[in-house]
Design a protein around this motif. Structure first.
Motif, PDB file in Angstrom:
ATOM      1  N   ILE A 166       0.844  -1.198   0.000  1.00  0.00           N
ATOM      2  CA  ILE A 166       0.000   0.000   0.000  1.00  0.00           C
ATOM      3  C   ILE A 166       0.882   1.253   0.000  1.00  0.00           C
ATOM      4  N   TYR A 167       1.686   1.387   1.028  1.00  0.00           N
ATOM      5  CA  TYR A 167       2.632   2.485   1.175  1.00  0.00           C
ATOM      6  C   TYR A 167       3.895   1.945   1.843  1.00  0.00           C
ATOM      7  N   TYR A 168       4.983   2.672   1.663  1.00  0.00           N
ATOM      8  CA  TYR A 168       6.198   2.328   2.369  1.00  0.00           C
ATOM      9  C   TYR A 168       6.933   3.594   2.781  1.00  0.00           C
ATOM     10  N   SER A 169       7.880   3.420   3.691  1.00  0.00           N
ATOM     11  CA  SER A 169       8.659   4.553   4.178  1.00  0.00           C
ATOM     12  C   SER A 169      10.106   4.118   4.333  1.00  0.00           C
ATOM     13  N   VAL A 211       9.810  10.292   5.222  1.00  0.00           N
ATOM     14  CA  VAL A 211       9.941   9.867   3.821  1.00  0.00           C
ATOM     15  C   VAL A 211       8.965   8.722   3.575  1.00  0.00           C
ATOM     16  N   THR A 212       7.900   9.022   2.806  1.00  0.00           N
ATOM     17  CA  THR A 212       6.922   7.972   2.496  1.00  0.00           C
ATOM     18  C   THR A 212       6.664   7.970   0.994  1.00  0.00           C
ATOM     19  N   ASP A 213       6.206   6.834   0.489  1.00  0.00           N
ATOM     20  CA  ASP A 213       5.913   6.751  -0.939  1.00  0.00           C
ATOM     21  C   ASP A 213       4.850   5.691  -1.186  1.00  0.00           C
ATOM     22  N   LYS A 214       4.186   5.826  -2.338  1.00  0.00           N
ATOM     23  CA  LYS A 214       3.097   4.922  -2.684  1.00  0.00           C
ATOM     24  C   LYS A 214       3.634   3.566  -3.119  1.00  0.00           C
ATOM     25  N   GLY A 215       2.877   2.540  -2.755  1.00  0.00           N
ATOM     26  CA  GLY A 215       3.143   1.203  -3.250  1.00  0.00           C
ATOM     27  C   GLY A 215       2.250   0.923  -4.451  1.00  0.00           C
ATOM     28  N   ASP A 216       1.771  -0.300  -4.539  1.00  0.00           N
ATOM     29  CA  ASP A 216       0.971  -0.697  -5.695  1.00  0.00           C
ATOM     30  C   ASP A 216      -0.498  -0.324  -5.591  1.00  0.00           C
ATOM     31  N   SER A 226       1.769   8.207   7.678  1.00  0.00           N
ATOM     32  CA  SER A 226       2.698   9.232   8.152  1.00  0.00           C
ATOM     33  C   SER A 226       3.858   8.550   8.849  1.00  0.00           C
ATOM     34  N   ARG A 227       5.004   9.225   8.870  1.00  0.00           N
ATOM     35  CA  ARG A 227       6.184   8.659   9.547  1.00  0.00           C
ATOM     36  C   ARG A 227       6.877   9.807  10.292  1.00  0.00           C
ATOM     37  N   LYS A 228       6.318  10.134  11.432  1.00  0.00           N
ATOM     38  CA  LYS A 228       6.857  11.229  12.241  1.00  0.00           C
ATOM     39  C   LYS A 228       7.967  10.733  13.171  1.00  0.00           C
ATOM     40  N   LYS A 231      10.626   7.198  13.999  1.00  0.00           N
ATOM     41  CA  LYS A 231      11.202   6.026  13.340  1.00  0.00           C
ATOM     42  C   LYS A 231      10.420   4.755  13.662  1.00  0.00           C
ATOM     43  N   ARG A 232       9.931   4.635  14.872  1.00  0.00           N
ATOM     44  CA  ARG A 232       9.326   3.382  15.287  1.00  0.00           C
ATOM     45  C   ARG A 232       7.864   3.212  14.860  1.00  0.00           C
ATOM     46  N   ASN A 233       7.187   4.300  14.503  1.00  0.00           N
ATOM     47  CA  ASN A 233       5.744   4.221  14.235  1.00  0.00           C
ATOM     48  C   ASN A 233       5.388   4.547  12.784  1.00  0.00           C
ATOM     49  N   PHE A 234       4.409   3.817  12.270  1.00  0.00           N
ATOM     50  CA  PHE A 234       3.992   4.027  10.873  1.00  0.00           C
ATOM     51  C   PHE A 234       2.497   3.731  10.775  1.00  0.00           C
ATOM     52  N   PRO A 235       1.655   4.675  11.201  1.00  0.00           N
ATOM     53  CA  PRO A 235       0.209   4.415  11.184  1.00  0.00           C
ATOM     54  C   PRO A 235      -0.384   4.444   9.786  1.00  0.00           C
ATOM     55  N   LEU A 236      -1.406   3.638   9.586  1.00  0.00           N
ATOM     56  CA  LEU A 236      -2.174   3.593   8.339  1.00  0.00           C
ATOM     57  C   LEU A 236      -3.533   4.224   8.595  1.00  0.00           C
ATOM     58  N   ILE A 237      -3.889   5.192   7.772  1.00  0.00           N
ATOM     59  CA  ILE A 237      -5.116   5.952   7.976  1.00  0.00           C
ATOM     60  C   ILE A 237      -6.071   5.721   6.811  1.00  0.00           C
ATOM     61  N   LEU A 238      -7.308   5.379   7.154  1.00  0.00           N
ATOM     62  CA  LEU A 238      -8.367   5.287   6.151  1.00  0.00           C
ATOM     63  C   LEU A 238      -9.332   6.418   6.448  1.00  0.00           C
ATOM     64  N   GLU A 239      -9.288   7.462   5.637  1.00  0.00           N
ATOM     65  CA  GLU A 239     -10.098   8.670   5.887  1.00  0.00           C
ATOM     66  C   GLU A 239     -11.587   8.374   5.735  1.00  0.00           C
ATOM     67  N   SER A 240     -11.939   7.593   4.728  1.00  0.00           N
ATOM     68  CA  SER A 240     -13.346   7.278   4.471  1.00  0.00           C
ATOM     69  C   SER A 240     -13.432   5.840   3.976  1.00  0.00           C
ATOM     70  N   PRO A 241     -13.394   4.897   4.902  1.00  0.00           N
ATOM     71  CA  PRO A 241     -13.329   3.481   4.508  1.00  0.00           C
ATOM     72  C   PRO A 241     -14.524   3.057   3.662  1.00  0.00           C
ATOM     73  N   SER A 242     -14.254   2.140   2.734  1.00  0.00           N
ATOM     74  CA  SER A 242     -15.318   1.589   1.902  1.00  0.00           C
ATOM     75  C   SER A 242     -15.234   0.068   1.968  1.00  0.00           C
ATOM     76  N   PRO A 243     -16.321  -0.629   1.615  1.00  0.00           N
ATOM     77  CA  PRO A 243     -16.327  -2.097   1.716  1.00  0.00           C
ATOM     78  C   PRO A 243     -15.190  -2.779   0.960  1.00  0.00           C
TER      79      PRO A 243
END
Lengths: 110, 114
Positions: free
Chosen positions: B46-49, B54-59, B67-69, B71-83
């Motif tokens: 999905i994404y990598y850092s 420094v983050t970038d899109k995956g496939d 976000s990567r604020k 080094k140890r944390n890399f949360p994934l955010i779904l702003e408006s989840p869909s099925p």
């Protein structure tokens, strides 16, 4: 065409059998290759890296043929505990992107 | 113990309700990544850092943010989840640089969006 292709199986083999999995990759720039193992509903875990010279780890042997873009995994004397899905993985690019095959499901029967 | 942790492990939510899946690693890895796994499709990135900030899109980045604020944390955010985002999600981390470094995976988050 998928970048990494595997026979999905399932492979059902008796305990003690030798089983071979094959995998092909389409990106000739891929740098490194791995076999990961994934148990049902669990995270993938590295089984072994794959080297051009071939490498062995106990009952497991991995081979890489860069000319044919082909990777294989051989499991000898299979155990019940070998039952899992085996994922063929290629690493490419400076971004260290892993591309996974869909996995081959193995069930070892008593 | 060296590990990658994810929370929550299971989540059922409704369409459009923002959610965050946390990922944390204690191995001082520079590289972190998110994957989703769907039957017949395997794991897709999905994404990598590559490092902090420094983050970038995956496939398959559509519908996700990261976000990567730290080094140890890399949360994934779904702003408006869909099925169609119902899936099994894995976070992974590794060292970077030359060489074949193993990627360590978290235990997975099973998300259902209704």
């Amino acid at each position: 065409r998928k970048e990494v292709e595997q026979d999905p199986g399932p492979f059902n083999v008796p305990e003690g059998a030798t089983v071979a999995f094959n995998c092909t990759y389409s990106n000739s720039a891929s740098q490194s290759f791995f076999w990961y193992r994934q148990d049902c509903r669990k995270e993938p875990k590295l089984l072994m890296s794959v080297y051009s010279s071939g490498n062995e780890d106990g009952r497991f042997t991995a081979q890489l043929n860069r000319a044919s873009q082909y990777i294989s995994l051989l499991i000898r004397d299979s155990k019940l505990s070998d039952s899992a899905t085996y994922l063929c993985v290629a690493l490419s690019g400076s971004a260290r992107q892993l591309t996974f095959g869909s996995g081959t499901q193995l069930t070892v029967l008593p | 113990e060296a590990q990658v942790t994810q929370n929550p492990r299971y989540l059922i939510t409704v369409t459009g309700k923002k959610l965050t899946v946390t990922c944390s690693q204690n191995m001082n890895h520079e590289y972190m990544s998110w994957y989703r796994q769907d039957p017949g499709l395997g794991l897709r990135q999905i994404y990598y850092s590559m490092n902090v900030e420094v983050t970038d899109k995956g496939d398959v980045p559509e519908g996700y943010k990261v976000s990567r604020k730290e080094k140890r944390n890399f949360p994934l955010i779904l702003e408006s989840p869909s099925p169609n985002q119902t899936s099994l999600y894995f976070c992974a981390s590794s060292f970077t640089g030359t060489g074949s470094y193993e990627q360590y995976f978290g235990p997975g988050t099973r998300l259902t969006v209704t």
